[in-house]
Structures are given as C-alpha cells and as structure tokens.
Scaffold this motif. Structure first.
Motif, PDB file in Angstrom:
ATOM      1  N   ALA A 230       0.823  -1.470   0.079  1.00  0.00           N
ATOM      2  CA  ALA A 230       0.092   0.105  -0.051  1.00  0.00           C
ATOM      3  C   ALA A 230       0.865   1.329   0.031  1.00  0.00           C
ATOM      4  CB  ALA A 230      -1.012   0.111   1.104  1.00  0.00           C
ATOM      5  N   GLN A 231       2.046   1.132  -0.717  1.00  0.00           N
ATOM      6  CA  GLN A 231       2.921   2.356  -1.028  1.00  0.00           C
ATOM      7  C   GLN A 231       2.824   2.856  -2.232  1.00  0.00           C
ATOM      8  OE1 GLN A 231       6.884   2.798   1.185  1.00  0.00           O
ATOM      9  NE2 GLN A 231       7.542   2.698  -0.874  1.00  0.00           N
ATOM     10  N   ALA A 232       2.586   4.274  -2.375  1.00  0.00           N
ATOM     11  CA  ALA A 232       2.888   4.948  -3.667  1.00  0.00           C
ATOM     12  C   ALA A 232       3.604   5.957  -3.643  1.00  0.00           C
ATOM     13  CB  ALA A 232       1.413   5.508  -4.125  1.00  0.00           C
ATOM     14  N   MET A 233       4.085   6.719  -4.795  1.00  0.00           N
ATOM     15  CA  MET A 233       5.219   7.715  -4.871  1.00  0.00           C
ATOM     16  C   MET A 233       4.451   8.865  -5.693  1.00  0.00           C
ATOM     17  SD  MET A 233       9.061   7.636  -6.391  1.00  0.00           S
ATOM     18  CE  MET A 233       8.289   7.222  -8.157  1.00  0.00           C
ATOM     19  N   ILE A 234       4.633  10.185  -5.256  1.00  0.00           N
ATOM     20  CA  ILE A 234       4.455  11.403  -5.880  1.00  0.00           C
ATOM     21  C   ILE A 234       5.580  11.885  -6.669  1.00  0.00           C
ATOM     22  CG2 ILE A 234       2.182  11.504  -4.660  1.00  0.00           C
ATOM     23  CD1 ILE A 234       3.529  14.159  -3.429  1.00  0.00           C
ATOM     24  N   GLY A 235       5.232  12.830  -7.849  1.00  0.00           N
ATOM     25  CA  GLY A 235       6.249  13.408  -8.238  1.00  0.00           C
ATOM     26  C   GLY A 235       5.737  14.677  -9.184  1.00  0.00           C
ATOM     27  N   TYR A 236       6.353  15.825  -9.277  1.00  0.00           N
ATOM     28  CA  TYR A 236       5.574  17.062  -9.929  1.00  0.00           C
ATOM     29  C   TYR A 236       6.623  17.813 -10.476  1.00  0.00           C
ATOM     30  CZ  TYR A 236       7.508  18.230  -5.210  1.00  0.00           C
ATOM     31  OH  TYR A 236       8.200  18.192  -4.213  1.00  0.00           O
ATOM     32  N   SER A 237       5.931  18.736 -11.456  1.00  0.00           N
ATOM     33  CA  SER A 237       6.867  19.583 -12.187  1.00  0.00           C
ATOM     34  C   SER A 237       6.132  20.937 -12.278  1.00  0.00           C
ATOM     35  CB  SER A 237       7.446  18.974 -13.663  1.00  0.00           C
ATOM     36  OG  SER A 237       7.929  17.781 -13.508  1.00  0.00           O
ATOM     37  N   MET A 238       6.564  21.971 -12.277  1.00  0.00           N
ATOM     38  CA  MET A 238       5.964  23.384 -12.589  1.00  0.00           C
ATOM     39  C   MET A 238       6.532  24.341 -13.662  1.00  0.00           C
ATOM     40  SD  MET A 238       3.275  23.569 -10.549  1.00  0.00           S
ATOM     41  CE  MET A 238       2.956  25.136 -10.646  1.00  0.00           C
ATOM     42  N   LEU A 239       5.869  25.010 -14.557  1.00  0.00           N
ATOM     43  CA  LEU A 239       6.667  26.055 -15.387  1.00  0.00           C
ATOM     44  C   LEU A 239       7.129  26.858 -14.467  1.00  0.00           C
ATOM     45  CD1 LEU A 239       3.667  26.309 -18.113  1.00  0.00           C
ATOM     46  CD2 LEU A 239       6.040  25.298 -18.338  1.00  0.00           C
ATOM     47  N   PRO A 240       8.142  27.583 -15.149  1.00  0.00           N
ATOM     48  CA  PRO A 240       8.834  28.691 -14.053  1.00  0.00           C
ATOM     49  C   PRO A 240       7.779  29.715 -13.984  1.00  0.00           C
ATOM     50  CG  PRO A 240      10.409  28.124 -16.103  1.00  0.00           C
ATOM     51  CD  PRO A 240       9.235  27.282 -16.291  1.00  0.00           C
ATOM     52  N   ALA A 241       6.760  30.249 -14.687  1.00  0.00           N
ATOM     53  CA  ALA A 241       6.276  31.343 -14.437  1.00  0.00           C
ATOM     54  C   ALA A 241       5.061  31.229 -13.044  1.00  0.00           C
ATOM     55  CB  ALA A 241       5.243  31.746 -15.911  1.00  0.00           C
ATOM     56  N   TRP A 242       5.091  29.908 -12.814  1.00  0.00           N
ATOM     57  CA  TRP A 242       4.015  29.834 -11.932  1.00  0.00           C
ATOM     58  C   TRP A 242       4.775  29.258 -10.441  1.00  0.00           C
ATOM     59  CZ3 TRP A 242      -1.002  30.964 -12.249  1.00  0.00           C
ATOM     60  CH2 TRP A 242      -1.464  30.955 -13.564  1.00  0.00           C
ATOM     61  N   ARG A 243       6.026  29.149 -10.517  1.00  0.00           N
ATOM     62  CA  ARG A 243       6.890  28.641  -9.373  1.00  0.00           C
ATOM     63  C   ARG A 243       6.817  29.883  -8.433  1.00  0.00           C
ATOM     64  NH1 ARG A 243      11.833  26.384 -12.844  1.00  0.00           N
ATOM     65  NH2 ARG A 243      10.691  24.744 -14.024  1.00  0.00           N
ATOM     66  N   GLY A 244       7.021  29.481  -6.899  1.00  0.00           N
ATOM     67  CA  GLY A 244       7.001  30.550  -5.883  1.00  0.00           C
ATOM     68  C   GLY A 244       5.598  30.687  -5.494  1.00  0.00           C
ATOM     69  N   ARG A 245       4.674  30.205  -5.889  1.00  0.00           N
ATOM     70  CA  ARG A 245       2.924  30.635  -5.466  1.00  0.00           C
ATOM     71  C   ARG A 245       2.667  29.417  -4.451  1.00  0.00           C
ATOM     72  NH1 ARG A 245       0.338  33.483 -10.633  1.00  0.00           N
ATOM     73  NH2 ARG A 245       2.014  34.039 -11.808  1.00  0.00           N
ATOM     74  N   GLY A 246       3.351  28.453  -4.190  1.00  0.00           N
ATOM     75  CA  GLY A 246       2.796  27.315  -3.282  1.00  0.00           C
ATOM     76  C   GLY A 246       1.936  26.428  -4.044  1.00  0.00           C
ATOM     77  N   TYR A 247       1.887  26.469  -5.442  1.00  0.00           N
ATOM     78  CA  TYR A 247       1.003  25.558  -6.174  1.00  0.00           C
ATOM     79  C   TYR A 247       1.331  24.024  -6.036  1.00  0.00           C
ATOM     80  CZ  TYR A 247      -1.735  29.167  -8.357  1.00  0.00           C
ATOM     81  OH  TYR A 247      -2.354  30.252  -8.877  1.00  0.00           O
ATOM     82  N   PRO A 248       2.590  23.642  -5.932  1.00  0.00           N
ATOM     83  CA  PRO A 248       2.861  22.148  -6.112  1.00  0.00           C
ATOM     84  C   PRO A 248       2.629  21.699  -4.411  1.00  0.00           C
ATOM     85  CG  PRO A 248       5.031  23.604  -6.160  1.00  0.00           C
ATOM     86  CD  PRO A 248       3.881  24.271  -6.504  1.00  0.00           C
ATOM     87  N   THR A 249       2.691  22.581  -3.409  1.00  0.00           N
ATOM     88  CA  THR A 249       2.397  22.173  -2.203  1.00  0.00           C
ATOM     89  C   THR A 249       1.037  21.826  -1.954  1.00  0.00           C
ATOM     90  OG1 THR A 249       4.348  23.417  -1.101  1.00  0.00           O
ATOM     91  CG2 THR A 249       2.555  22.903   0.237  1.00  0.00           C
ATOM     92  N   ARG A 250       0.182  22.680  -2.618  1.00  0.00           N
ATOM     93  CA  ARG A 250      -1.167  22.592  -2.683  1.00  0.00           C
ATOM     94  C   ARG A 250      -1.461  21.176  -3.463  1.00  0.00           C
ATOM     95  NH1 ARG A 250      -4.506  26.590  -1.318  1.00  0.00           N
ATOM     96  NH2 ARG A 250      -3.784  28.897  -0.630  1.00  0.00           N
ATOM     97  N   ALA A 251      -0.956  21.048  -4.417  1.00  0.00           N
ATOM     98  CA  ALA A 251      -1.403  19.944  -5.431  1.00  0.00           C
ATOM     99  C   ALA A 251      -0.953  18.761  -4.630  1.00  0.00           C
ATOM    100  CB  ALA A 251      -0.353  20.141  -6.624  1.00  0.00           C
ATOM    101  N   ALA A 252       0.165  18.710  -3.910  1.00  0.00           N
ATOM    102  CA  ALA A 252       0.620  17.311  -3.253  1.00  0.00           C
ATOM    103  C   ALA A 252      -0.460  17.114  -2.242  1.00  0.00           C
ATOM    104  CB  ALA A 252       1.802  17.583  -2.795  1.00  0.00           C
ATOM    105  N   GLN A 253      -0.899  18.214  -1.316  1.00  0.00           N
ATOM    106  CA  GLN A 253      -1.937  17.899  -0.445  1.00  0.00           C
ATOM    107  C   GLN A 253      -3.187  17.504  -0.932  1.00  0.00           C
ATOM    108  OE1 GLN A 253      -1.870  21.941   1.316  1.00  0.00           O
ATOM    109  NE2 GLN A 253      -0.426  21.355   2.975  1.00  0.00           N
ATOM    110  N   LEU A 254      -3.778  18.085  -2.056  1.00  0.00           N
ATOM    111  CA  LEU A 254      -4.834  17.418  -2.426  1.00  0.00           C
ATOM    112  C   LEU A 254      -4.667  15.802  -3.035  1.00  0.00           C
ATOM    113  CD1 LEU A 254      -5.873  20.401  -4.728  1.00  0.00           C
ATOM    114  CD2 LEU A 254      -7.327  19.504  -2.947  1.00  0.00           C
ATOM    115  N   VAL A 255      -3.610  15.713  -3.512  1.00  0.00           N
ATOM    116  CA  VAL A 255      -3.386  14.451  -3.999  1.00  0.00           C
ATOM    117  C   VAL A 255      -3.426  13.362  -2.810  1.00  0.00           C
ATOM    118  CG1 VAL A 255      -1.707  12.555  -5.156  1.00  0.00           C
ATOM    119  CG2 VAL A 255      -2.161  14.894  -6.048  1.00  0.00           C
ATOM    120  N   ALA A 256      -2.664  13.831  -1.752  1.00  0.00           N
ATOM    121  CA  ALA A 256      -2.439  13.016  -0.376  1.00  0.00           C
ATOM    122  C   ALA A 256      -3.988  12.756   0.203  1.00  0.00           C
ATOM    123  CB  ALA A 256      -1.709  13.493   0.576  1.00  0.00           C
TER     124      ALA A 256
END
Length: 374
Positions: free
Chosen positions: A280-306
């Motif tokens: 029951a173990q899975a892995m996540i990975g993410y990538s962001m376009l430069p223009a959208w970095r620094g806004r906390g989007y990947p953190t929010r996305a990781a929380q939603l997926v979790a």
C-alpha cells in the motif's frame, strides 16, 4: 440456423436481421467506432452490410462462436453488437468483442451485453474469454472492468492498422469461475473528475495536453531531475498523454495537470505512481512551469493528491524523493506534511553514466490529519 436469444441484465441479444441493416450501416460508418476497428472498410456500404449478414455472421457461428445484435428490450431497435470469435475449443478459450451505436453509448448497454454473453459462453462450455482493446479506448476498458474482466497485460503489435503498422492491444480476461464483477480498481476516478482547493485545480492528464506536457518536461531543470535525466521525445510524451487514462484504469499511475483555479491555465503536473500495492505504498512527483513557481501550487497539489489517496484508495503511505541540491522541492514536501526519512546514496541514474543521491520523504494519513489540525 437458429440463434439463441439471450435476455439478461436489461438487454436482449438476438440474431442480426435484415431490418437491422440501415442501423448497422450508420454504426459502422461512425468515426468513433471506425477508429478502433481499423480493418473495417471505409465507407461501409450496403453491399458489405448484406455480406456481413449473409456470410460473416454465419461463419462465426459455424466456427463455434457467433454474433448477436444487442436490441432494446422494448422497441427491439439495434443498439449494438456482441460476438464470440477465435474459438479454440480444445482450450475452452475464445475472444469476446462488442460495439454500441452512437445513440446507445453511455447507457451501460455494452457492459450489460458483455456480461450476458460471457455468462452464455461459460454455460456453453467455454472456460476463458479474452477481451482485447486499444490503449486509447478507455471506454472499452471501463466496460471490461465493469463486466468482471481482469487486466492481464499488453499484446504488442497484435493488430494491423490501415497504414500497414501494427497496434498494441491491452488484454483483459475472465474465467468461468471468476465472480461476475465489477473488478475493483486500485485508483478510482477523481470525484467530479477534479480536485480543487479554490487556488489550484487538478484534473486528469489528457491527449490534448501533449504539447504542454512535452514543453514542460523538456525544460533543462526538469530534465535534470527526471529518471533518467534525458530529454523526452515528442512521440514519447504524446504516447504518455494518450495512454494516461489506461494506466489510471489499470491502477499503475494517476497523472494530473495542475491548473490555476481562477483562469484554468495549465501551470504544471503531478503524478501518483502506485508502485507497490502489496504494501500500500505509492510515490508522487511534480513539475511546474517557471512562471508559476513560488506561489505554493505544488504544495497545494501534493496535499490534494494525498487527501484523495488516503480517503479514496487503499494507499497507506506516500513517498517522494528529491536531489540533495533541490532544496525548493524539499521545501514543497515539508510544507505538504512529508517527513524526511532517508538519504540514499547513488540511488538514481545521472547523466553520462553517473549516479545521483536521493533524499527520501514519506507521508502517512496521520501526518495529513496533524497538518490539518494545526
């Protein structure tokens, strides 16, 4: 030749009749149907429909299989077709196939027909039925799961196409002793087909995302953190997008696009890879376009997926990794509630035959609850 009428699960399977030919012509000239029947003549003519009725169908029955019209139980109108073909009596095995008319799609007709015909085939003495479908035909794969068929793998270059190439087919099978279904999926659909916290929205990766996906994964800094760190080809990324829904249905991975919730603009991507269902173990990975970095989007996305993974799947543990020098990614994981657990030396392939170290993080359901309660 007397064709047995099969009535079960809300559909009637009966002999194809002459009064069905106009409906058959309409269905066999439908673009969506032709897309997954590459050997079907274009256009499909009335003469060919007559040949199908008078020659092809009788030959299927004489070979031990058969073809049935799927008919509306009230009006007897043709809704589709279902057949048993490539019968190997010595092995008690055959293939099952089906199609539905454009107006009948989305009503559960195909699933009901496959279930009814499968039961008839098993009662008639067959022990194993195979259902083969194209990677991109996710509607057919959903029917397979719903009708109790288990995904077994991929048959490479199993079917010639119109251009002289050969297509891979995804293979499903059902045994006579299998339960009637549906087969439980490891990764269910997203509720409402998306996840959102009002700032970011996640939706499944689609074929039309291939240009965006290729551009994103061709950025040098993202290539450097990829495994292996090699720029992807457009064909590779196009295939990844085309087959993403099939992988999701199979329970291998759930690839999603990160959107800005206000504008709907693509900002990045995040994927969940169900690498070890037994633990029951899975892995996540993410990538962001430069223009959208620094806004906390990947953190929010990781929380939603979790939250989705822990609430809607059997996943009990999520892991993620980052290169030691990728401090930004490590901060994303820590803000999302992941805890650093290990430093793995030489775990990942690097450029030119080198190896890269990997900093490992993990997240449990109780970690998410603790983060929410803060």
């Amino acid at each position: 030749m007397r064709v047995p009428v099969i009535e079960a699960h809300g559909v009637r399977l009966r002999a194809l009749a002459r009064h069905d030919l106009d409906d058959l012509l309409t269905a066999y000239n439908d673009w969506e149907l032709r897309r997954f029947l590459p050997l079907l003549p274009i256009p499909f003519t009335h003469t060919q429909a007559e040949e199908y009725l008078n020659d092809v169908v009788p030959r299927m029955f004489s070979a031990g299989g058969g073809f049935w019209a799927i008919a509306d139980t009230g009006t007897d109108q043709l809704l589709g077709g279902a057949g048993i073909d490539r019968v190997a009596l010595e092995r008690g095995q055959a293939e099952i196939g089906y199609w539905t008319a454009p107006d009948a799609r989305g009503r559960g007709v195909a699933t009901a027909a496959v279930r009814a015909l499968s039961e008839h085939a098993f009662v008639s003495g067959l022990s194993r039925l195979e259902l083969l479908t194209h990677w991109e035909n996710t509607a057919s794969q959903r029917v397979a799961f719903a009708a109790g068929y288990t995904r077994e793998g991929v048959r490479r270059a199993a079917l010639p196409d119109r251009d002289g190439n050969r297509d891979d087919l995804v293979a499903y099978a059902r045994l006579a002793e299998d339960p009637p279904g549906p087969v439980e999926r490891l990764l269910p659909d997203l509720p409402g087909n998306e996840l959102s916290d009002g700032v970011v929205t996640l939706r499944p990766l689609l074929p039309e995302d291939s240009e965006f996906y290729t551009a994103l994964h061709s950025l040098p800094e993202i290539v450097a953190t990829s495994v292996p760190p090699i720029p992807p080809s457009h064909i590779e990324m196009e295939r990844r997008c085309d087959r993403s829904q099939a992988h999701w249905l199979a329970g291998n991975r759930a690839d999603m696009i990160i959107l800005d919730a206000e504008t709907g603009t693509r900002a990045g991507e995040i994927g969940l890879y169900y690498q070890d269902p037994r633990t029951a173990q899975a892995m996540i990975g993410y990538s962001m376009l430069p223009a959208w970095r620094g806004r906390g989007y990947p953190t929010r996305a990781a929380q939603l997926v979790a939250l989705w993974a822990f609430a809607e799947t059997g996943i009990a543990r999520l892991i993620a990794g980052a290169l030691p020098e990728n401090l930004a990614s490590q901060r994303v994981l820590e803000k999302a509630g992941f805890k650093r657990e290990a430093y793995l030396r030489g775990r990942l392939p690097g450029p030119d035959g080198t190896r890269n170290d990997d900093v490992q993080f993990a997240l449990l359901a109780e970690d998410v609850l603790a983060l929410i309660s803060e």
